[in-house]
Scaffold this active site. Structure first.
Site, short mmCIF file in Angstrom:
data_model
loop_
_atom_site.label_atom_id
_atom_site.label_comp_id
_atom_site.label_asym_id
_atom_site.label_seq_id
_atom_site.Cartn_x
_atom_site.Cartn_y
_atom_site.Cartn_z
N SER A 125 1.19 21.41 -47.38
CA SER A 125 0.16 20.79 -48.21
C SER A 125 -1.16 21.54 -48.13
O SER A 125 -2.09 21.25 -48.88
CB SER A 125 -0.07 19.34 -47.77
N HIS A 176 5.74 21.46 -53.02
CA HIS A 176 4.98 20.44 -52.29
C HIS A 176 5.25 19.05 -52.84
O HIS A 176 4.77 18.68 -53.92
CB HIS A 176 3.48 20.76 -52.35
N GLU A 205 4.12 19.73 -56.58
CA GLU A 205 3.31 20.91 -56.90
C GLU A 205 4.15 22.16 -56.65
O GLU A 205 4.64 22.38 -55.54
CB GLU A 205 2.05 20.96 -56.04
N ASN A 257 -5.06 17.98 -53.29
CA ASN A 257 -5.90 17.90 -52.10
C ASN A 257 -7.26 18.56 -52.28
O ASN A 257 -8.17 18.35 -51.48
CB ASN A 257 -5.18 18.50 -50.89
#
Length: 505
Positions: free
Chosen positions: A123, A144, A156, A194
């Site tokens: 991540s 991900h 992702e 993120n």
């Protein structure tokens, strides 16, 4: 763009929550899946855990028993890494440590065939860096998933500098065939989610630090006005402050200390105290048995006005006028600059300036500013800030007006861009910079934020809805108020505004 065939063998390394979840997803999609973990018996235990979860779904009538049995038959523990030799795809979901992951990929490169795709569920680590020591870095990419992998739709697909386009495209198609919503992104700190999500936490933390409102009130405003499923404080309590703070620090450091990603001292204090949130029993809220959840602050009930004057167009808040009218309040319409007058009080949608500043700039007395809402026809709470010269009668007039439409009023300290507008503007700003820097397309970024963190609207679609100029103005005012680089508007926002263009269409 061709997905891996259902007969293709999938291997997952790491039998923790993420690895087990990924293995379950692949098995449910029809693949034979081998699960490996260095801890003796961990893979078998993870498969047993999957069996229990699927059993509960069968008991609830959500899954056929035969399908459960078929999924479990496709799952098997692997005793050694060498047992993964015939895999078409190997996904690692082990500890977030660059060197440990590199060493694993080096071993896999020697074991697996040349056509095997090596994917990382990292991540936060660079895919480029993970693949750099391999002889064939082009077959490495990021895959991900979000926790829990069987439930969360987003995946992702992360391209490193050396990743082969055919590999990336195959992973995208495979994730889609597995029933997921994949998005393309490149290997930059935080990828899409993120990175773009940082302001959601950061702006509430800053407002708390400045005393603009308490946790319960700020959370309620993001839910009841912004349409988010959870506010920043309850969400970080759920995630765990140790995890959320570490991600923020990682992104901050990776961007060479860019203050847009600056960690919060308030959150650091919680981490230092071991108050990680729900898992430790206490974070911003107390989760001990019998502990009462604090209620959001609301202005007391006030009288409903019979008539208000609406001057000009309220822009994104136009639906509020219709709601007031439906509540039986007479609306007198005049030309003007987008104001609502109720008695001596003046009410306006925030443009990013503090109420005191706008009152001074525009020569307005008894000015109250209200916050952005996702949908003014449905919002059940709004933040309001009052200029310094507002007396009790102004507060009562504003409260009575909004309460008549079924909207609770939370008074916050006079702060630039209030709560929802500030949060949405900063989310859109970060998303715009991600587009500008080629991290992802506008459509992929919006999809990622909706599917990955359950936002009610993609930040760039939200910017389109309220106007790119509205977002840019709010950011300009925020930056001027604070004098900080943190609030610098993205060049792409300014470019689109000047060209009269939108992010979508």
């Amino acid at each position: 763009m061709t997905a891996l065939h259902k007969d293709a063998a999938i291997a997952v390394i790491g039998a923790g929550a993420m690895g087990a979840g990924i293995a379950q997803v692949a098995a449910q999609a029809g693949h034979p899946v081998a699960l490996f973990d260095t801890r003796e018996g961990a893979a078998a235990q993870a498969i047993a855990g999957i069996a229990r979860q699927l059993g509960k779904r069968v008991e609830a009538g959500k899954l056929d028993a035969a399908e459960r049995d078929a999924v479990l038959a496709r799952l098997s523990p692997a005793a050694r890494l060498e047992d993964l030799e015939g895999s078409a795809l190997v996904v690692e979901a082990i500890v977030e440590n660059l060197q440990v992951k590199r060493e694993l990929f080096e071993k896999l490169e020697a074991i697996c065939g040349d056509d095997c795709i090596l994917a990382s569920n990292t991540s936060s680590l660079s895919i480029t860096s993970l693949a750099a020591t391999l002889q064939r870095p082009e077959r490495v990419a990021g895959l991900h998933f979000f926790n829990p992998a069987p439930v969360m739709a987003l995946v992702e697909i992360v391209a490193g500098l050396a990743s082969d386009k055919a590999v990336v495209d195959c992973l995208y198609a495979t994730a889609k065939a597995w029933g997921k919503k994949p998005v393309h992104t490149k290997s930059t700190p935080g990828f899409i989610v993120n990175r773009v999500a940082r302001p959601f936490y950061a702006e509430s933390l800053r407002l708390l630090q400045e005393g603009a409102g308490d946790c319960a009130s700020l959370d309620a405003l993001l839910r009841d006005a912004g349409g988010f499923r959870m506010g920043a404080f309850e969400l970080t309590d759920l995630i765990g402050h140790d995890v959320n703070y570490a991600v923020t620090c990682s992104v901050f450091d990776a961007y060479y200390g860019d203050f847009r990603f600056q960690p919060s001292l308030i959150q650091k204090e919680l981490v230092d105290a071991g108050r990680f949130g729900r898992k430790s029993g206490r974070g911003f809220y107390d989760y001990a048995e019998g502990a009462e959840r604090p209620a959001p602050q609301s202005l007391p009930a006030a009288a409903k006005p019979a008539c208000v004057v609406v001057e000009g167009d309220l822009g994104p808040a136009s639906a509020l006028v219709e709601r007031l009218e439906a509540a039986g309040i007479e609306i007198v319409r005049r030309d003007g600059a987008g104001l609502i007058r109720v008695g001596e009080a003046v009410l306006a949608l925030s443009d990013g300036r503090m109420a005191a500043e706008r009152a001074r700039d525009e020569g307005l007395r008894n000015l109250a500013l209200f916050d952005l809402a996702l949908d003014y026809s449905k919002a059940t709470r709004l933040a309001v800030a009052f200029a310094a010269d507002c007396d009790a009668s102004t507060r009562e007039a504003v409260a009575g007006l909004l309460q008549a439409a079924g909207i609770s009023v939370t008074a916050v300290t006079d702060s630039p861009a209030l709560v929802v507008l500030r949060t949405v503007a900063m989310l859109a700003n970060e998303a715009a910079d991600a587009v500008l820097q080629g991290v992802g397309s506008a459509s992929d970024i919006d999809l990622a934020m909706c599917a990955g963190v359950n936002y009610p609207k993609g930040p760039l679609a939200w910017a389109d809805a309220i106007g790119v100029g509205t977002v840019l103005t709010a950011l300009d005012h925020l930056q001027r108020s604070y004098g900080e680089d943190r609030y610098r508007p993205s060049l792409l926002l300014r470019r689109l505004h000047c060209a009269g263009e939108r992010f979508h269409g």
